[in-house]
Design a protein around this motif. Structure first.
Motif, short mmCIF file in Angstrom:
data_model
loop_
_atom_site.label_atom_id
_atom_site.label_comp_id
_atom_site.label_asym_id
_atom_site.label_seq_id
_atom_site.Cartn_x
_atom_site.Cartn_y
_atom_site.Cartn_z
N ALA A 63 0.83 -1.21 0.00
CA ALA A 63 0.00 0.00 0.00
C ALA A 63 0.86 1.26 0.00
CB ALA A 63 -0.92 -0.01 1.22
N ARG A 64 1.99 1.21 0.70
CA ARG A 64 2.89 2.36 0.72
C ARG A 64 3.44 2.64 -0.66
NH1 ARG A 64 2.14 5.91 4.67
NH2 ARG A 64 1.99 4.83 6.66
N ILE A 65 3.80 1.59 -1.37
CA ILE A 65 4.34 1.78 -2.72
C ILE A 65 3.27 2.40 -3.62
CG2 ILE A 65 5.49 0.72 -4.70
CD1 ILE A 65 6.22 -1.63 -2.92
N VAL A 66 2.06 1.84 -3.54
CA VAL A 66 0.97 2.34 -4.39
C VAL A 66 0.72 3.82 -4.10
CG1 VAL A 66 -1.52 2.15 -4.84
CG2 VAL A 66 -0.13 0.08 -4.61
N ARG A 67 0.74 4.18 -2.83
CA ARG A 67 0.43 5.56 -2.46
C ARG A 67 1.55 6.54 -2.76
NH1 ARG A 67 -2.30 4.51 3.44
NH2 ARG A 67 -4.36 3.97 2.68
N GLU A 68 2.79 6.08 -2.64
CA GLU A 68 3.91 7.02 -2.75
C GLU A 68 4.72 6.85 -4.03
OE1 GLU A 68 6.22 7.21 0.87
OE2 GLU A 68 4.45 6.93 2.11
N GLU A 69 4.25 5.98 -4.90
CA GLU A 69 5.01 5.64 -6.11
C GLU A 69 5.47 6.87 -6.89
OE1 GLU A 69 2.73 3.32 -8.87
OE2 GLU A 69 4.39 3.16 -10.28
N ALA A 70 4.60 7.86 -7.02
CA ALA A 70 4.93 9.05 -7.82
C ALA A 70 6.10 9.83 -7.23
CB ALA A 70 3.70 9.94 -7.94
N HIS A 71 6.34 9.68 -5.94
CA HIS A 71 7.40 10.45 -5.28
C HIS A 71 8.69 9.64 -5.10
CE1 HIS A 71 4.28 13.33 -4.43
NE2 HIS A 71 3.56 12.35 -3.92
#
Lengths: 196, 85
Positions: free
Chosen positions: A105-113
């Motif tokens: 979930a962290r990757i999905v949420r922060e992928e753009a950064h």
């Protein structure tokens, strides 16, 4: 008999401790809010030692995602090995995501950064899942069970649904695992979309 | 096959689980069957890059130029290419 650890083994053990610590801390607090110092002190490793293993923060994040990718791919392979049906492969995918839900979930949420190398690793993980889904869908097509979709759209439709629920977990499942609570609904809906 | 600890290809990162995944079916090889030629030698960077670009594109419909960047970034993290690319 006690085995005496070599210097190389100790070094590798420390590296793994840091990678494990990174994985759990990134899952808990996010990539953007976790410092190298916190990751090191979490496993009682000296601040300076972290930089011997990972000179840049990005190096540690890449190592963590690499390790995560290996574990996820192994778990997916294991879970889907005897599944021939499309539903079976998707169930296997959900079961693996449930196991690693917090970090994923962290990757999905922060992928753009995240550094672009991480996006490459993450999308390569998707490619492996897409391949399994495609192979299962080809068998279902032969049996006339599902409608034909372009390979990438079949996967993108599935992953969009899953990621939407994962990234909005607080809305759908504030107390627990969103895959646990909504996985069946997502799967049934997807199968209804593709079924002939 | 016997219980084999899964490792990944030192060129593209593909998990190698069964002997057929390794170059020439040799589980001691550092590279996978896709990244090597019929003699088990590592293929040129451009060939490996092209194959990874295609994999990104076919699996997720990613635009070719974006897929090329993704593949370059990916290969730059792998032992076979991290020093040279």
């Amino acid at each position: 008999m006690l085995k005496v650890q070599t210097r190389k083994e100790k070094k590798e053990q420390t590296r793994l401790k840091l990678v494990d610590s990174g994985m759990s801390m990134f899952a808990e607090r996010g990539f953007l809010s976790t410092t190298m110092t916190e990751i090191a002190s979490n496993v009682s490793v000296a601040h300076g030692t972290v930089f011997l293993h990972f000179p840049k923060r990005e190096d540690l994040i890449v190592a963590v995602l690499d390790e995560f990718g290996t574990r996820l791919a192994d778990a997916f392979e294991e879970a889907s090995r005897k599944k021939e049906s499309l539903r079976g492969v998707l169930e296997a995918h959900l079961s693996v995501l449930k196991t690693y839900e917090a970090f994923y979930a962290r990757i999905v949420r922060e992928e753009a950064h995240l550094p672009s190398k991480l996006q490459s690793l993450f999308l390569m993980l998707h490619a492996g899942v897409s391949q399994k889904i495609y192979l299962a869908s080809e068998k279902e097509l032969e049996k006339g069970n599902i409608r034909k979709f372009p390979r990438h759209l079949l996967f993108n439709t599935w992953i969009s649904l899953v990621h939407y629920y994962i990234s909005h977990k607080e809305l759908f499942s504030p107390q627990g695992s969103v895959i646990e609570e909504k996985g069946s609904e997502i799967l049934n809906h997807f199968m209804n979309l593709v079924r002939k | 096959m016997a219980d084999l600890k899964c490792i990944s290809c030192g060129s593209c990162g593909m998990p190698m689980r069964e002997s057929g995944d390794f170059a020439l079916g040799n589980v001691a090889s550092l590279y996978c069957s896709h990244c090597t030629d019929e003699e088990g030698k590592l293929l040129p960077y451009e060939t490996v890059l092209k194959s990874n670009v295609h994999y990104y594109m076919s699996s997720q419909g990613i635009d070719e130029s974006a897929a090329t960047e993704l593949a370059k970034n990916l290969l730059s993290t792998k032992p076979a290419w991290k020093r040279s690319h």
